[in-house]
Design a protein around this motif. Structure first.
Motif: not given
Ligand code: CA
Length: 237
Positions: A11-13, A56, A58
């Motif tokens: 997850e990049d967030e 995730d 995205g």
């Molecule tokens: Ca994302």
């Protein structure tokens, strides 16, 4: 010794990643690791062999679907997709690519833990009891005996058509998990069936009339809007 379940979060967030890590660590049952992009995520799946992946879709460098597809080439480890509310199409693609379930942002602690428990239990079940797979389904007064092809609701036998029974037994054998419209249509009517959902919806309406006290507020088979159906989890009685 008792071993913690290992979970990889891709997850990049950062805020979501931190929330999930904290939630899981504080439950005491899980240990977590995380990756903020697809390349690291894929590498960590192979190196740490986690018990479950939270993914995730995205990601900055890669579509999450690609991670599912690549992982499914060699592993059946449970993958739960984290998606935004508006991404119905992506959820379906992810499930059809081999994801086990999805959770929609924003989600709460209870929902996250429940989804993880279900996915892990389901994975263990597939691994351990091919022999016991005909064990009856049972939840909230509904029993399905797969060997005798009997559906009993509060002690009374319910008569389903052949197609209705096929739909219900598929959902029951995958209870707790969402099955997409396409998966159900393919499993019930075959790979060349019309992918129009209408016939499935008609059958589901009939099933609900027979099973549900109030078909508008189902307690056995839930609609996952735009995605598919999910049957209430087997209580394993
Ligand atoms: Ca994302």
């Amino acid at each position: 010794m008792y071993q913690k379940v290992s979970i990889l979060i891709i997850e990049d967030e950062k805020s979501i990643c931190d929330f999930i890590s904290k939630t899981l660590s504080s439950s005491g049952e899980y240990k977590t690791a995380s990756a903020v992009n697809g390349k690291d995520g894929l590498a960590m799946i192979t190196s740490m062999l986690p018990d479950l992946v939270l993914l995730d879709l995205g990601l900055p460098d890669m579509d999450g679907i690609e991670i599912i597809t690549k992982t499914r080439e060699w592993s059946s480890l449970p993958i739960i997709v984290i998606s935004a509310r508006t991404q119905e199409k992506e959820k379906i693609m992810a499930l059809d690519a081999g994801a086990d379930d999805y959770i929609t942002k924003p989600f709460g602690t209870g929902e996250l833990l429940a989804r993880i428990r279900t996915a892990i239990r389901h994975n263990n079940k597939i691994a351990n009891d091919v022999v016991k797979s005909n064990r009856p389904y049972s939840a909230k007064g509904l029993t399905i005996d797969f060997e005798k092809r009997l559906v009993i609701l509060n002690g009374e036998e319910i008569h389903l058509t052949r197609v209705e029974y096929k739909i219900v037994s598929l959902l029951a054998k995958n209870s707790g998990k969402v099955l997409t419209y396409d998966t159900l249509i393919e499993q019930v009517w075959g790979p060349y069936a019309d992918d129009n959902n209408r016939i499935l919806r008609v059958n589901m309406a009939n099933i609900r009339r027979k099973l549900e006290l109030n078909p508008g507020e189902p307690q056995y088979i839930f609609t996952e809007l735009g995605v598919g159906y999910r049957m209430v989890e087997d209580e394993g009685l």
